[in-house]
Design an enzyme around this catalytic site. Structure first.
Site, short mmCIF file in Angstrom:
data_model
loop_
_atom_site.label_atom_id
_atom_site.label_comp_id
_atom_site.label_asym_id
_atom_site.label_seq_id
_atom_site.Cartn_x
_atom_site.Cartn_y
_atom_site.Cartn_z
N ILE A 150 0.83 -1.21 0.00
CA ILE A 150 0.00 0.00 0.00
C ILE A 150 0.86 1.25 0.00
O ILE A 150 0.56 2.23 -0.70
CB ILE A 150 -0.95 -0.01 1.22
CG1 ILE A 150 -1.95 -1.16 1.09
CG2 ILE A 150 -1.68 1.32 1.35
CD1 ILE A 150 -2.83 -1.34 2.32
N TYR B 226 -1.38 -8.30 16.35
CA TYR B 226 -1.60 -7.26 15.35
C TYR B 226 -2.82 -6.43 15.71
O TYR B 226 -2.76 -5.19 15.73
CB TYR B 226 -1.78 -7.93 13.98
CG TYR B 226 -2.12 -7.00 12.84
CD1 TYR B 226 -1.20 -6.07 12.37
CD2 TYR B 226 -3.35 -7.09 12.19
CE1 TYR B 226 -1.49 -5.24 11.30
CE2 TYR B 226 -3.66 -6.27 11.12
CZ TYR B 226 -2.73 -5.34 10.67
OH TYR B 226 -3.02 -4.53 9.63
N LYS C 151 -3.09 -2.37 16.76
CA LYS C 151 -3.85 -1.45 15.92
C LYS C 151 -4.98 -0.77 16.71
O LYS C 151 -5.32 0.39 16.44
CB LYS C 151 -4.40 -2.18 14.70
CG LYS C 151 -3.34 -2.53 13.66
CD LYS C 151 -2.78 -1.28 12.98
CE LYS C 151 -1.93 -1.62 11.77
NZ LYS C 151 -1.49 -0.41 11.04
N VAL D 74 -6.17 -6.45 1.18
CA VAL D 74 -5.61 -6.00 -0.09
C VAL D 74 -4.64 -7.02 -0.66
O VAL D 74 -3.99 -7.77 0.07
CB VAL D 74 -4.89 -4.65 0.11
CG1 VAL D 74 -4.45 -4.07 -1.24
CG2 VAL D 74 -5.79 -3.66 0.83
#
Length: 247
Positions: free
Chosen positions: A14, A162, A166, A193
């Site tokens: 990204i 993770y 976040k 993605v």
């Protein structure tokens, strides 16, 4: 000088897509922050098409190094005469542990917090003086639907370290928004993605490939940043389509 945009994790996935998008615009200076500016992935960024009057500056910035952000910002000010930053995208992140909570070690959790939570904090501290010099400063954090506590049952995963890091990153950006009336700060879920990280997540969920293309998420992320205002999505958790994500 035109717009000045900083993107971390700029050498792949990204981050690279965001650099390519912004660099193709006219009169734009893109600051691509990577772990190692001398690596092949980083040097290849300079081959990306550039809009008229646009330029790319690649700097070394490792999110898990406490001093890197400060040193990188000093470099762009002293060597490249950057006097302000309009948009900063905290994109760099890791998702390296897959397994149930009972198998997760302290070091698994700490390594994710080091990059995914402390990384954006260190970045914001370093760039806030330059953001304050922009007419409409924006700070965007690339988050994830896995940081939604509300949707834990709906999105089964084996990525607790993770997700935890976040969630903390989300709180950080929400707090930045609350404490800084002049900053637009928003959290964006890019979707699953078709990148290295997204592909691993897709396979872990039994999918042949991730459902969101890099082009789709880059277009969505950049649009959400572009249209964000203090009274609309600043301080909000949205996905790349602009839909609100439950905390």
């Amino acid at each position: 000088m035109g717009l000045v945009i900083l993107v971390t994790g700029a050498n792949r996935g990204i981050g690279r897509g965001l650099v390519a998008h912004y660099l193709a615009q006219p009169d734009t200076t893109v600051l691509g922050a990577v772990r190692d500016a001398s690596s092949l992935n980083a040097t290849e960024l300079d081959e990306l098409p550039k809009g008229e009057g646009s330029r790319l500056i690649v700097v070394s910035l490792s999110a898990n190094n406490p001093m890197d952000a400060t040193e990188a910002i000093l470099e762009i000010q002293m060597q490249h005469l950057i006097g302000h930053i309009d948009i900063a995208v905290a994109n760099a992140g890791i998702c390296d542990h897959y397994g149930p909570v009972e198998e997760m070690t302290d070091s698994d959790v700490l390594s994710h917090f080091e990059v995914n939570t402390l990384g954006p904090l260190r970045l914001f501290r370093a760039i806030s003086p330059l953001l304050r010099k922009a007419s409409v400063p924006k700070f965007a954090y690339i988050s994830t639907a896995l940081a939604s506590i509300h949707m834990i049952e709906q999105i089964p995963s084996l990525t607790a370290a993770y997700g935890m890091s976040k969630v903390a990153g989300n709180y950080l950006v929400k707090k930045i928004d609350a404490e800084n009336k002049e900053f637009i700060a928003l959290l964006i879920d890019p979707g699953m993605v078709q990148t290295d990280m997204g592909s691993r997540a897709a396979q872990a969920n039994g999918l042949e490939k991730a459902p969101v293309t890099l082009k789709e998420t880059v277009q969505g992320i950049t649009y959400q940043i572009e249209v964000a205002t203090k009274s609309t999505t600043s301080g909000q958790f949205v996905n790349y389509k602009g839909e609100k994500v439950c905390w």
